[in-house]
Design a protein around this motif. Structure first.
Motif, mmCIF file in Angstrom:
data_model
loop_
_atom_site.group_PDB
_atom_site.id
_atom_site.type_symbol
_atom_site.label_atom_id
_atom_site.label_comp_id
_atom_site.label_asym_id
_atom_site.label_seq_id
_atom_site.Cartn_x
_atom_site.Cartn_y
_atom_site.Cartn_z
ATOM 1 N N ILE A 88 29.019 28.146 37.267
ATOM 2 C CA ILE A 88 29.434 29.316 38.046
ATOM 3 C C ILE A 88 28.925 30.600 37.390
ATOM 4 N N LYS A 89 28.866 30.627 36.077
ATOM 5 C CA LYS A 89 28.279 31.785 35.388
ATOM 6 C C LYS A 89 26.834 31.994 35.823
ATOM 7 N N LYS A 90 26.081 30.905 35.965
ATOM 8 C CA LYS A 90 24.690 30.995 36.412
ATOM 9 C C LYS A 90 24.613 31.509 37.845
ATOM 10 N N VAL A 91 25.556 31.051 38.678
ATOM 11 C CA VAL A 91 25.585 31.494 40.073
ATOM 12 C C VAL A 91 25.812 33.003 40.154
ATOM 13 N N LYS A 92 26.690 33.533 39.298
ATOM 14 C CA LYS A 92 26.967 34.968 39.320
ATOM 15 C C LYS A 92 25.720 35.789 39.022
ATOM 16 N N GLU A 93 24.824 35.236 38.227
ATOM 17 C CA GLU A 93 23.595 35.934 37.880
ATOM 18 C C GLU A 93 22.544 35.837 38.981
ATOM 19 N N ASP A 94 22.625 34.791 39.800
ATOM 20 C CA ASP A 94 21.604 34.573 40.835
ATOM 21 C C ASP A 94 22.216 33.763 41.982
ATOM 22 N N ILE A 95 22.817 34.455 42.936
ATOM 23 C CA ILE A 95 23.469 33.785 44.066
ATOM 24 C C ILE A 95 22.432 33.429 45.121
ATOM 25 N N LYS A 96 22.329 32.143 45.415
ATOM 26 C CA LYS A 96 21.334 31.666 46.389
ATOM 27 C C LYS A 96 21.956 31.201 47.699
ATOM 28 N N ASP A 98 25.638 30.898 50.451
ATOM 29 C CA ASP A 98 26.888 31.530 50.896
ATOM 30 C C ASP A 98 28.110 30.740 50.453
ATOM 31 N N GLY A 99 27.892 29.497 50.015
ATOM 32 C CA GLY A 99 29.005 28.669 49.556
ATOM 33 C C GLY A 99 28.517 27.625 48.570
ATOM 34 N N TYR A 100 29.416 27.186 47.701
ATOM 35 C CA TYR A 100 29.068 26.168 46.709
ATOM 36 C C TYR A 100 30.135 25.076 46.676
ATOM 37 N N ARG A 101 29.645 23.838 46.586
ATOM 38 C CA ARG A 101 30.514 22.671 46.496
ATOM 39 C C ARG A 101 30.431 22.072 45.096
ATOM 40 N N LYS A 148 27.190 25.346 57.698
ATOM 41 C CA LYS A 148 27.311 24.386 56.601
ATOM 42 C C LYS A 148 25.991 24.163 55.863
ATOM 43 N N ASN A 149 24.874 24.623 56.445
ATOM 44 C CA ASN A 149 23.589 24.440 55.785
ATOM 45 C C ASN A 149 23.383 25.420 54.636
ATOM 46 N N LEU A 150 24.194 26.446 54.570
ATOM 47 C CA LEU A 150 24.017 27.486 53.567
ATOM 48 C C LEU A 150 24.896 27.252 52.346
ATOM 49 N N THR A 151 24.971 26.007 51.890
ATOM 50 C CA THR A 151 25.788 25.685 50.723
ATOM 51 C C THR A 151 24.954 24.991 49.653
ATOM 52 N N GLY A 152 25.328 25.231 48.400
ATOM 53 C CA GLY A 152 24.705 24.560 47.274
ATOM 54 C C GLY A 152 25.704 23.673 46.565
ATOM 55 N N PHE A 153 25.223 22.890 45.606
ATOM 56 C CA PHE A 153 26.090 21.980 44.859
ATOM 57 C C PHE A 153 25.995 22.301 43.379
#
Length: 247
Positions: A88-96, A98-101, A148-153
Motif C-alpha cells: 500500500i505504501k507503493k500504491v500511495k507513491e504511484d496510484i494506477k 481506482d481500486g485494489y484487491r 470492475k476492470n479498473l482494479t489491481g491486486f
C-alpha cells in the motif's frame, strides 16, 4: 475508515497496523459501551458516533465522511500484514487503479485458516471512493466498483482475527443468521423443508471436502460444521418468518 461497536479487544491492533500509511483515520462508532471510544481517542483519529442501521449503511456512512479521495475500508477485527502494508505504501507513491484487491487470512482461535473456503477470500478494500459503494445483503456487505476492470491486486494478507473461541463463532452465527433471514424475507426470498434439510449437508460437504477443510485439522471440522449450522439456521428462521412466527 473503520466501523466499531464494542471493539475494545481489537481496535488498537487495527489502528496500529494502518497509522503509518493513513493520512486520516476515521472511526464510525455505533455507541459502544466498552472502552472502544477511549482507546480510539488515545490515537490521532476522527471519532464519529452514528446509530447502526445495518453493516452496509454504516460502512457507506463512513465512506462518505472520509476526507480523502482514496479510502482503505477495514474492519476493527482486521489488520494489515507487513507485506500488505509495504504494498500500500507503493500504491500511495504511484496510484494506477481506482481500486485494489488483496487476500484475507482468518485467525480462528489462534489457528490460521487456509482452507474451508475461507482463503484466499479476496477482498476489494482500497478504493477511489467516488467509484465504489458498499452493497450486498446484510450482514454480508461487499464493496463494489462501478467499473470492475479498473482494479489491481496487491500481495500480502489482510489479517482477520475473527473468533477467539468456538462459542463466539456459534453466537455470531446465531446473530448473523437472524439478520440474514430477515433481509432475505424482506427481499421476497422463501425457504422450504427441503432447503432446511439439504442445504446444511451440501454446505458441509462442499467446505470440508471440495474446499479441503479437512486440511485445517480439528478446527477445519468445527468450522465446516458451524458453516452447515449457519445454513440450517438461516433457512429455518426464514421458514418461521413465512409462517408468521418470531425469530
Amino acid at each position: 475508515a473503520i466501523i466499531t461497536y464494542n471493539e475494545e479487544r481489537n481496535i488498537a491492533r487495527c489502528i496500529d497496523s494502518v497509522k503509518s500509511i493513513a493520512d486520516e483515520i476515521l472511526v464510525v462508532d455505533s455507541f459502544s459501551n466498552d472502552q472502544t471510544e477511549s482507546i480510539c481517542l488515545s490515537y490521532n483519529v476522527r471519532f464519529i458516533k452514528n446509530p447502526f442501521v445495518g453493516h452496509i449503511e454504516q460502512k457507506n456512512f463512513a465512506l462518505d465522511h472520509t476526507l480523502h479521495d482514496y479510502v482503505l475500508s477495514i474492519d476493527a477485527d482486521e489488520a494489515l500484514s507487513i507485506e500488505l502494508l509495504e504494498e500500500i505504501k507503493k500504491v500511495k507513491e504511484d496510484i494506477k487503479f481506482d481500486g485494489y484487491r488483496f487476500n484475507r487470512l482468518t485467525n480462528y482461535n489462534g489457528h490460521w485458516v487456509r482452507y474451508c473456503g475461507w482463503y484466499p477470500d479476496t477482498k476489494l478494500r482500497l478504493v477511489k471512493k467516488s467509484m465504489a459503494r458498499w452493497k450486498g445483503t446484510n450482514p454480508h456487505d461487499i464493496l463494489e466498483m462501478e467499473n470492475k476492470n479498473l482494479t489491481g491486486f496487491l500481495k500480502g494478507d489482510l489479517l482477520h482475527y475473527s473468533y477467539a473461541s468456538i462459542a463466539s463463532h456459534v453466537n455470531q452465527t446465531d446473530k448473523f443468521t437472524t439478520i440474514a433471514a430477515r433481509a432475505a424475507f424482506a427481499q421476497g426470498k422463501r425457504s422450504s423443508l427441503a432447503k432446511i434439510f439439504t442445504r446444511p449437508f451440501l454446505k458441509f460437504f462442499r467446505d470440508y471436502f471440495f474446499k479441503r477443510g479437512f486440511l485445517d485439522g480439528r478446527y477445519g471440522f468445527i468450522i465446516c460444521s458451524i458453516n452447515a449450522l449457519s445454513a440450517m439456521l438461516k433457512y429455518s428462521k426464514l421458514y418461521d418468518l413465512q409462517k408468521g412466527k418470531n425469530i
